[in-house]
Design a protein around this motif. Sequence first.
Motif, PDB file in Angstrom:
ATOM      1  N   LYS A  39       0.834  -1.345  -0.156  1.00 40.86           N
ATOM      2  CA  LYS A  39       0.140  -0.005  -0.214  1.00 40.86           C
ATOM      3  C   LYS A  39       0.932   1.442  -0.297  1.00 40.86           C
ATOM      4  O   LYS A  39       0.463   1.881  -0.600  1.00 40.86           O
ATOM      5  N   PRO A  40       1.437   1.073   0.776  1.00 38.90           N
ATOM      6  CA  PRO A  40       2.742   2.474   0.877  1.00 38.90           C
ATOM      7  C   PRO A  40       3.319   2.624  -0.559  1.00 38.90           C
ATOM      8  O   PRO A  40       3.531   4.143  -0.701  1.00 38.90           O
ATOM      9  N   ILE A  41       3.546   2.040  -1.244  1.00 40.34           N
ATOM     10  CA  ILE A  41       4.163   2.090  -2.919  1.00 40.34           C
ATOM     11  C   ILE A  41       3.021   2.685  -4.146  1.00 40.34           C
ATOM     12  O   ILE A  41       3.542   3.802  -4.333  1.00 40.34           O
ATOM     13  N   VAL A  42       2.208   1.900  -3.588  1.00 38.94           N
ATOM     14  CA  VAL A  42       0.566   2.382  -4.770  1.00 38.94           C
ATOM     15  C   VAL A  42       0.648   3.902  -3.640  1.00 38.94           C
ATOM     16  O   VAL A  42       0.570   4.853  -5.289  1.00 38.94           O
ATOM     17  N   MET A  43       0.390   3.986  -3.002  1.00 37.87           N
ATOM     18  CA  MET A  43      -0.287   5.784  -2.042  1.00 37.87           C
ATOM     19  C   MET A  43       1.605   6.956  -2.746  1.00 37.87           C
ATOM     20  O   MET A  43       0.932   7.577  -3.736  1.00 37.87           O
ATOM     21  N   ALA A  44       2.601   5.865  -2.346  1.00 41.31           N
ATOM     22  CA  ALA A  44       3.180   6.889  -2.985  1.00 41.31           C
ATOM     23  C   ALA A  44       3.358   7.233  -4.489  1.00 41.31           C
ATOM     24  O   ALA A  44       3.588   8.469  -5.203  1.00 41.31           O
ATOM     25  N   LEU A  45       3.005   6.044  -5.451  1.00 38.89           N
ATOM     26  CA  LEU A  45       3.100   6.397  -7.480  1.00 38.89           C
ATOM     27  C   LEU A  45       1.752   6.936  -7.584  1.00 38.89           C
ATOM     28  O   LEU A  45       2.112   7.815  -7.996  1.00 38.89           O
ATOM     29  N   MET A  46       1.001   7.187  -6.900  1.00 37.50           N
ATOM     30  CA  MET A  46      -0.717   7.950  -7.070  1.00 37.50           C
ATOM     31  C   MET A  46      -0.041   9.612  -6.406  1.00 37.50           C
ATOM     32  O   MET A  46      -0.580  10.177  -7.266  1.00 37.50           O
ATOM     33  N   GLY A  47       0.457  10.210  -5.274  1.00 37.38           N
ATOM     34  CA  GLY A  47       0.854  11.128  -5.020  1.00 37.38           C
ATOM     35  C   GLY A  47       2.085  11.833  -6.174  1.00 37.38           C
ATOM     36  O   GLY A  47       1.959  12.652  -6.548  1.00 37.38           O
ATOM     37  N   GLY A  48       2.967  10.893  -6.318  1.00 36.32           N
ATOM     38  CA  GLY A  48       4.144  11.994  -6.809  1.00 36.32           C
ATOM     39  C   GLY A  48       4.792  10.992  -6.348  1.00 36.32           C
ATOM     40  O   GLY A  48       5.750  11.982  -4.632  1.00 36.32           O
ATOM     41  N   LEU A  49       6.307  10.207  -6.779  1.00 39.00           N
ATOM     42  CA  LEU A  49       7.922   9.979  -5.872  1.00 39.00           C
ATOM     43  C   LEU A  49       8.497  10.943  -5.506  1.00 39.00           C
ATOM     44  O   LEU A  49       8.340  11.985  -6.648  1.00 39.00           O
ATOM     45  N   GLY A  50       9.220  10.597  -4.401  1.00 39.80           N
ATOM     46  CA  GLY A  50       9.852  12.005  -3.958  1.00 39.80           C
ATOM     47  C   GLY A  50       8.930  13.105  -3.768  1.00 39.80           C
ATOM     48  O   GLY A  50       9.811  13.947  -2.938  1.00 39.80           O
ATOM     49  N   SER A  51       7.692  13.308  -3.826  1.00 36.89           N
ATOM     50  CA  SER A  51       7.298  14.169  -3.170  1.00 36.89           C
ATOM     51  C   SER A  51       6.877  14.495  -1.744  1.00 36.89           C
ATOM     52  O   SER A  51       5.512  14.075  -1.773  1.00 36.89           O
ATOM     53  N   PRO A  52       7.054  15.089  -0.645  1.00 34.63           N
ATOM     54  CA  PRO A  52       6.558  14.558   0.951  1.00 34.63           C
ATOM     55  C   PRO A  52       5.096  15.251   0.500  1.00 34.63           C
ATOM     56  O   PRO A  52       4.157  14.555   0.697  1.00 34.63           O
ATOM     57  N   LEU A  53       4.404  16.247   0.316  1.00 33.96           N
ATOM     58  CA  LEU A  53       3.113  16.339  -0.287  1.00 33.96           C
ATOM     59  C   LEU A  53       2.713  15.478  -1.010  1.00 33.96           C
ATOM     60  O   LEU A  53       1.178  15.444  -0.682  1.00 33.96           O
ATOM     61  N   GLY A  54       2.990  15.456  -2.160  1.00 28.82           N
ATOM     62  CA  GLY A  54       2.201  14.516  -2.934  1.00 28.82           C
ATOM     63  C   GLY A  54       2.200  13.398  -2.552  1.00 28.82           C
ATOM     64  O   GLY A  54       1.068  12.452  -2.754  1.00 28.82           O
ATOM     65  N   VAL A  55       3.106  12.589  -1.912  1.00 27.22           N
ATOM     66  CA  VAL A  55       2.766  10.689  -1.287  1.00 27.22           C
ATOM     67  C   VAL A  55       1.750  11.344   0.140  1.00 27.22           C
ATOM     68  O   VAL A  55       0.893  10.317  -0.231  1.00 27.22           O
ATOM     69  N   ALA A  56       1.675  12.166   0.607  1.00 22.22           N
ATOM     70  CA  ALA A  56       0.888  12.336   1.881  1.00 22.22           C
ATOM     71  C   ALA A  56      -0.644  12.580   0.737  1.00 22.22           C
ATOM     72  O   ALA A  56      -1.923  11.615   1.754  1.00 22.22           O
TER      73      ALA A  56
END
Length: 311
Positions: free
Chosen positions: A239-256
């Motif tokens: 799930k964390p990998i999917v969330m990071a991909l959905m938000g934008g890898l490397g971007s803290p705001l995007g990942v949140a």
Amino acid sequence: MTKSNIAMLVLLAVVASLPLFGGAYALRLGTIACMYAILALSWNVVGGFAGYPSFATAAFFGFGAYTTGVLLGKGLPLWLCVVIAAVAALLITAVLGAALLRLRGHYFAIASLSLVEVLRELVNNATDLTGGGMGLNIPLVSGSGVLAEAMFFFYAMWILLLLTALMVMAVAGSKLGFGLACIRQNETASSMVGLNTTLYKSAAFGLSACFVSAAGGIYAAWVHYIDPSDVFDILYSVKPIVMALMGGLGSPLGVACGAFLYLGLEEVVWRNYIQIHTGVLGLIIVLLLLFLPHGLISLRPSNLWRRVKHV
């Protein structure tokens, strides 16, 4: 402080105001949302910044849950149990990282995934300490009412999310973040110019484990009962990998934002398609990743205006 970091703090402030607008159900969703964001942001340190596909999140989460559960059973206060679990995870993974992080690509992914199974088997066999497959009952932290307890754990998880976000923002703007970015671009070249890649990767791995372990500890105290199949569930690694991909890898705001979006989709789909919710959720995620490959962060106004001008 960058605009992205300011936006992150504003988003967290909005989340903190959730109890003002909802009851026990809203507090439950808010607690899970904060937990998901902690997992995704922590994974982003090693997966997004350094580019190492770690599947060890479930191992850290389960380690923190059982460490906290066992210590609570000994009579220690919750905050001390969570701190001990976080520090223990930091030290253990810093040592393990020196060995595991010498592997790269899918070799590292397989090694990190095996860490989940190793810890699950250790917990299953340590029946005198952890209860084994029968699970572990965890004493109540306080004798307050249901709503007060829900409020307590929501803010406990939110405070941990705030600390995680501050850690990720600090890493992103530090020498460690620069070194991890160099490793992601070209690890061999980074080593040739004198960068201690093993030290940098071990630090990232340890920081990632530290906050995930603390989240597992708060989760264990929240639900009052844990078993290996629950806290060592491989979905906590996926799930964390999917969330990071959905938000934008490397971007803290995007990942949140990706973590919050994932929870929203999961909740809506589960309520409306309970029989086939996993398949429907998976289809929605695949479509989002196909049509939004760089995540939610690519929807910034400047990027949208650039696309319009290109058209």
